[in-house]
Write an enzyme that holds these catalytic residues in place. Structure first.
Site, PDB file in Angstrom:
ATOM      1  N   GLU A   1      32.249  54.029  32.004  1.00 40.52           N
ATOM      2  CA  GLU A   1      32.467  55.642  32.127  1.00 40.52           C
ATOM      3  C   GLU A   1      31.541  55.761  33.568  1.00 40.52           C
ATOM      4  O   GLU A   1      31.955  56.692  34.582  1.00 40.52           O
ATOM      5  CB  GLU A   1      31.809  56.308  30.912  1.00 40.52           C
ATOM      6  CG  GLU A   1      32.904  56.228  30.014  1.00 40.52           C
ATOM      7  CD  GLU A   1      34.106  56.873  30.474  1.00 40.52           C
ATOM      8  OE1 GLU A   1      34.421  57.937  31.015  1.00 40.52           O
ATOM      9  OE2 GLU A   1      34.974  55.824  29.970  1.00 40.52           O
TER      10      GLU A   1
ATOM     11  N   HIS B   1      39.843  54.683  36.638  1.00 42.63           N
ATOM     12  CA  HIS B   1      40.033  53.964  35.565  1.00 42.63           C
ATOM     13  C   HIS B   1      41.368  53.360  35.945  1.00 42.63           C
ATOM     14  O   HIS B   1      41.749  52.146  35.408  1.00 42.63           O
ATOM     15  CB  HIS B   1      40.400  54.542  34.166  1.00 42.63           C
ATOM     16  CG  HIS B   1      38.699  55.015  33.587  1.00 42.63           C
ATOM     17  ND1 HIS B   1      37.951  54.021  33.486  1.00 42.63           N
ATOM     18  CD2 HIS B   1      38.558  56.267  33.188  1.00 42.63           C
ATOM     19  CE1 HIS B   1      37.213  54.754  32.800  1.00 42.63           C
ATOM     20  NE2 HIS B   1      37.273  56.052  32.674  1.00 42.63           N
TER      21      HIS B   1
ATOM     22  N   HIS C   1      38.283  60.768  38.584  1.00 42.07           N
ATOM     23  CA  HIS C   1      37.548  59.852  37.282  1.00 42.07           C
ATOM     24  C   HIS C   1      38.615  59.174  36.734  1.00 42.07           C
ATOM     25  O   HIS C   1      38.579  57.630  36.635  1.00 42.07           O
ATOM     26  CB  HIS C   1      36.533  60.796  36.573  1.00 42.07           C
ATOM     27  CG  HIS C   1      36.175  59.825  35.314  1.00 42.07           C
ATOM     28  ND1 HIS C   1      34.816  59.422  35.117  1.00 42.07           N
ATOM     29  CD2 HIS C   1      36.647  59.518  34.234  1.00 42.07           C
ATOM     30  CE1 HIS C   1      34.864  58.799  33.920  1.00 42.07           C
ATOM     31  NE2 HIS C   1      35.811  58.835  33.432  1.00 42.07           N
ATOM     32  N   GLU C   2      39.660  59.649  36.279  1.00 45.44           N
ATOM     33  CA  GLU C   2      40.679  59.092  35.595  1.00 45.44           C
ATOM     34  C   GLU C   2      41.395  58.068  36.461  1.00 45.44           C
ATOM     35  O   GLU C   2      41.762  56.802  36.136  1.00 45.44           O
ATOM     36  CB  GLU C   2      41.817  59.895  34.969  1.00 45.44           C
ATOM     37  CG  GLU C   2      41.057  61.031  34.037  1.00 45.44           C
ATOM     38  CD  GLU C   2      40.563  60.246  32.847  1.00 45.44           C
ATOM     39  OE1 GLU C   2      40.739  59.158  32.531  1.00 45.44           O
ATOM     40  OE2 GLU C   2      39.635  60.750  32.293  1.00 45.44           O
TER      41      GLU C   2
END
Lengths: 297, 184
Positions: free
Chosen positions: A230, A157, A153-154
């Site tokens: 998100e 980003h 997930h990071e």
């Protein structure tokens, strides 16, 4: 597989949007700062008008430049993160290395922050200058698969340049709110001296309105944007790992373990909101909705 | 007269831009593909480098398991001497298979399982296995993009003009795909 191909192409859209947003953000912040400098110069009076204007302009530009190049360092410093030792945190490094192979990204610098809660954030200005930071709680309480989901997930980003826009917002806006506060305070102290001057009263009012409104407006914009991000990062995390299981199970654990004491400015960077806030002002969509979306993939 | 000249010039320019765009796209994708192959190669080399150390840590405990140790040693030798990447990937798979059997047998040795060194090697080799899988996934993603852009129109015309040919996917071996047999 063809669907994942289309997802990959849409990354370019996200990157372009983030670059444009970052550019405008820097522009708006710079304009707000220059307006503040102008007002301060007007209030102080003609004697130092140009000196303040020039000095203020230089400081404003420096502020934005430092914010752009040092945003990640500032974010890391504000949560007191330490570099993750490659031997001590071998598994953490291994998981990130695997994900960089899956995504073709350079390896970000890895950091750890000392906190028993489960949370993580990414920062930096582009993938080549990116950092990922996780709490010690995340390393202890999540199993490998869950931790990998959080890291994926990071890394999403990082891949779509969310980090540039989000960190810039955190640092530039966070600092503006501090500067506006100082400005407001000094106005109260200085206002008694030249009460008879009509012009300065008008500027005083404008100054106060600006000081109150600027941070609120910009942070509301930031809140509206970071919710959508998100979901985006969740779905690209699944694309890297080809399975949502790890992330779903991590989010379920995070649900009860994400509250931390961090500065409001950096809160939107985290994978799950660290502070208790009202739904309208929340930087993150509810975890239930994210889990639900992931389970449908 | 002048109008026609302008139309011709802009048509030629437009065509050149499209051709350049496609050429660069192919080159970029080929670079991505060869880069991910290089990454696979790096991970396989790391795996081969770790094996002697692993065997060293295992030796004292698994004296009676000569069969699996020879198997691992031979698979490693095959990997080190493999020439091209296809052969390397194949040998790497075989080594991974032998290692999984070794780790399965190690389950029977509680002392070994408690050995800090052995655990470290086991974790590292498992991580490498994941990394190889990810690098292969990225390679296949690259091949997919490349093959789509060289087989759909108009990319197909430019691909044949410049002589860009389709690439092969890295397939998972049949033996890997089969469910391992468990004997009791």
């Amino acid at each position: 597989m063809v669907i994942s191909q289309q997802n990959r192409l849409s990354f370019y859209d996200e990157i372009r949007k983030n670059k444009i947003s970052s550019f405008f953000l820097i522009g708006i912040v710079l304009l707000v700062l220059l307006a503040l400098v102008y007002i301060i110069a007007l209030i102080v009076g003609t004697a130092y008008f140009f000196a303040i204007l020039i000095l203020g302009t230089i400081i404003s530009i420096l502020y934005v430049v430092v914010g752009y190049y040092k945003s990640a360092d500032l974010a890391l410093a504000s949560v007191n993160a330490k570099p993750a030792n490659e031997i001590q945190y071998r598994q953490y490094h291994n998981l990130v290395e695997g994900l960089t192979l899956a995504s073709g990204l350079p390896k970000p610098k890895l950091y750890v922050m000392n906190d028993p809660q489960i949370n993580a954030f990414a920062s930096g200005r582009d993938p080549h200058h990116s950092v990922i930071c996780v709490t010690t709680g995340a390393l202890e309480k999540l199993n490998n698969q869950e931790l990998e989901g959080v890291l994926a997930h990071e890394l999403s980003h990082v891949a779509n340049y969310d980090i540039r826009f989000m960190t810039l917002t955190a640092v530039l806006v966070g600092m503006i709110s501090i500067i506006a506060q100082i400005f407001l305070r000094s106005l109260w102290l200085g206002s008694t001296r030249d009460r008879d001057n009509k012009g300065s009263v008008i500027f005083l009012v404008i100054g106060i309105i600006l000081a109150i409104l600027a941070p609120i407006i910009v942070s509301l914009v930031q809140l509206a944007i970071s919710r959508r991000r998100e979901y985006g990062a969740d779905s690209s995390a699944v694309k890297f790992m080809r399975s949502p299981t790890g992330l779903i199970s991590a989010l379920k654990k995070i649900k009860y373990n994400s509250e931390m004491k961090v500065s409001g400015a950096v809160a939107p960077l985290f994978i799950a909101k660290p502070n208790r806030t009202a739904e309208l002002f929340s930087t993150h969509p509810p975890l239930e909705k994210r889990i639900e979306k992931l389970e449908r993939m | 007269m002048v109008l026609w000249l302008w139309i011709t010039i802009s048509a030629v320019l437009l065509f050149a831009i499209i051709i350049f765009g496609y050429y660069n796209k192919f080159v970029r994708l080929i670079n991505q593909i060869s880069n991910s192959l290089a990454q696979i190669d790096v991970q396989l080399k790391k795996r081969a480098d770790l094996v002697p150390n692993l065997l060293e840590s295992v030796k004292g405990y698994m004296r009676h398991e000569r069969g699996v140790i020879t198997e691992v040693t031979n698979a490693r030798k095959a990997l080190v001497s493999a020439g091209n990447i296809q052969a390397k990937v194949k040998a790497g798979n075989e080594l991974q298979g032998a290692l999984s059997r070794l780790f399965a047998i190690a389950e029977n040795y509680p002392n070994l399982k408690a050995n800090e060194n052995f655990l470290q090697f086991q974790n590292e080799l498992t991580a490498i296995e994941d990394k190889v899988a990810y690098a292969r996934q990225y390679y296949n993603d690259g091949v997919l993009s490349y093959n789509i852009s060289t087989t759909t129109l108009p990319g197909r015309w430019f691909a044949s003009l410049f002589g860009f040919r389709g690439r092969e996917y890295l397939q998972i071996e049949e033996s890997e795909r089969a469910v391992p047999k468990v004997k009791f």
